[in-house]
Every structure is written in structure tokens, then in C-alpha cells.
Design a protein around this motif. Sequence first.
Motif, mmCIF file in Angstrom:
data_model
loop_
_atom_site.group_PDB
_atom_site.id
_atom_site.type_symbol
_atom_site.label_atom_id
_atom_site.label_comp_id
_atom_site.label_asym_id
_atom_site.label_seq_id
_atom_site.Cartn_x
_atom_site.Cartn_y
_atom_site.Cartn_z
ATOM 1 N N LEU A 142 -3.228 -6.255 2.227
ATOM 2 C CA LEU A 142 -1.944 -5.573 2.245
ATOM 3 C C LEU A 142 -0.923 -6.367 3.047
ATOM 4 O O LEU A 142 -1.207 -6.855 4.145
ATOM 5 N N GLN A 197 -5.088 -3.907 -7.149
ATOM 6 C CA GLN A 197 -5.489 -3.876 -5.744
ATOM 7 C C GLN A 197 -5.235 -5.226 -5.086
ATOM 8 O O GLN A 197 -5.890 -6.214 -5.413
ATOM 9 N N GLY A 206 0.790 -1.220 0.000
ATOM 10 C CA GLY A 206 0.000 0.000 0.000
ATOM 11 C C GLY A 206 0.821 1.267 0.000
ATOM 12 O O GLY A 206 0.269 2.371 0.054
ATOM 13 N N HIS A 229 -2.332 2.758 6.207
ATOM 14 C CA HIS A 229 -3.611 2.068 6.048
ATOM 15 C C HIS A 229 -4.773 3.061 6.033
ATOM 16 O O HIS A 229 -5.753 2.861 5.300
ATOM 17 N N GLU A 253 -4.674 6.136 4.860
ATOM 18 C CA GLU A 253 -4.668 6.774 3.546
ATOM 19 C C GLU A 253 -5.154 5.824 2.462
ATOM 20 O O GLU A 253 -5.853 6.231 1.527
ATOM 21 N N TYR A 254 -4.806 4.540 2.599
ATOM 22 C CA TYR A 254 -5.236 3.553 1.605
ATOM 23 C C TYR A 254 -6.753 3.362 1.676
ATOM 24 O O TYR A 254 -7.428 3.299 0.630
ATOM 25 N N GLN A 255 -7.288 3.284 2.879
ATOM 26 C CA GLN A 255 -8.739 3.152 3.026
ATOM 27 C C GLN A 255 -9.467 4.384 2.500
ATOM 28 O O GLN A 255 -10.570 4.271 1.941
ATOM 29 N N PRO A 305 -0.078 3.173 -4.035
ATOM 30 C CA PRO A 305 -1.348 2.673 -4.574
ATOM 31 C C PRO A 305 -1.423 2.907 -6.088
ATOM 32 O O PRO A 305 -0.944 3.916 -6.601
#
Length: 314
Positions: free
Chosen positions: A271, A267, A250, A300, A302-304, A253
Motif C-alpha cells: 500500500l 491487490q 487501500g 490498514h 480494515e484492509y488487513q 479496496p
Amino acid sequence: MAARLQEGSNVFVSRLLPRDNWFVSGHRACQGCGEALAVRMIHQVLGRNTMVASATGCMEIISSSYPDTAWSIPWIHVAFENAAAVASGVETGLRMLMQKGKIPSRRITVVGMAGDGGTADIGLQALSGALERGHDMIYVCYDNEAYMNTGIQRSSSTPYGASTTTSPAGRQSIGQQTWKKNLPMIAAAHGVPYVATVNPSYPMDLVRKVERARSIRGPKYLHVYACCPTGWRLAPELAVAIGRLAVQTGVFPMYEIVDGVLRMTVQPEKLRPLKDYLKPQGRFRHLDDDTIARMEQRLHQEYQKLLRREGLQL
């Protein structure tokens, strides 16, 4: 089975990419340079009818040692801060010459290229202006996460915790103490028709995105993961593997934003631990478990946030 799949994938990519190289061998890039790999692949896709305005940086130094050049297409070396300004001027000049019948009317892809220093820092003003004015050009940021050409100094694109010559790790410092600037989202905030993150470790995704950028009229922004074994203190043979780990953890991205709508393009189902990405790189070797845990928590989050934005108008 995995080896056969990888071999088949490599054959498919070789057939997908045009055979002609416009960034050719003989340059002086370091072993394992992810930026040189990305430059070659991107220009294989863009083809011969391309003009490049290239800022001062690694690619300028390694590819243009007088009287030689590694470029087989028109290429202009410009100042550190104005690749976007010069590219927008070239695009305007070509358009005017075609309108006046001075040169044949045809599609010429104009590219501005710079590293993260020439984009995130001293070139951000020129880039913002070019995007806002709506020039029909592609701007490519090759992000190796520091000013590598001049001695591995930190930039605003250097990751939190990374040790550089101007953000050294020590008893009182963990290295870089600010979080990486989110350049793709800054570009997208200008309302441009196309923004994408690109990684040479995922060549099929790279080819599709570069082809799409070329086909769209107006300003396009490509943010390219460009590993630097020298500056990252990474074994050169891990250049492709570290790019895959960047996506699988991640850290980098993979997405595109078309007319303001975000779509994830690669995707992972789950992760991988951030340690898997940090461990092979000497620039992160000083980090303790608590710091890595704090970094992973933010990563995590920021990824979500990206996943929640998918399919929505930004």
C-alpha cells in the motif's frame, strides 16, 4: 515501455466494451466527473435490454433537463429514497407480464441506481427490503461521498476528516467526525448472491464484474467509486489518477463477494502512503500529520481484515 503498455491496455478495453453508448453525450456533468464515466461504462456493458430506476441526484439532474435526455434506454426518475423500491416493482411487473404472455419472455436487466446519499442514508430501508425479498435486479451505488447535487453536504459515506458544507473544517473541527459506512458489507449481510466494489479507473475489472452481475439471478449490489472534482476540490484532469490512488493506498479496496465468499480482485503488492491520496484533494488539505497517521492506522486495520476474510464464507 509503460506508455506502450498503457496504450495497449486502452485498445484492449475499447475492444472489450461494446461500441454502443446508452448514456450518451450532451449531458451537463462537471468536467472530470467520475460518476458520469462509470455510468457510461456500466451501461455499455449492460446493453440495450435494460431498464433503470434512478433516484434524484447528480445523474438525474445532469441527464434529464426537459425536454432532453442523455438516456437511450428506458429510464425512470424516482424520489431520492426509493430507487430500490421502484426497481423491484419494475422487475416484478415485467416478470408477471411475461408469465401471463402479455409481453415476450426475454431477459431484461433491471437496474436501481442512486448516489451515496440515496443509498447509505435515505434509501437504505428500501435497498434492504429489495435485497431481502430477492428481486432479480442490480442495484448500483455511485459513491461520490457527499450530497453533491444539493451543495456538498456530508453523508454517512463521507470519509473521516473530509470538509463539507455541513461538516466544515475549522479551529474546533477536523471536518467529518464519523467513519465511512461500509455499504458493500451491509449488502453482503443480506445473503445476496453477488456484491462487488467497482472503480472506473480499472475498466477491465469493471467490465468483468458488471458482466458477472448481469449473468447471476437474484439481487446484486455494485458499489462504485465516483470521484467528484467539484466537491472534492480536485483538478478535473486527475479524475482517473485519483481512482487508481484510492486502490493503491487501500482507501477503496477492490473485491467481489460471490455467494458469501470474498475474493480480492485488484491487490497492490504494498500500500502507498495515505498522504499520496489525500494531498491532491482540497477537502483534506486542513488535516495535520497526527490525524492522517490515525486515519492510516485504521485504514490498514480494515484492509488487513479484508485480506483475512478472503476465501472464507462471510
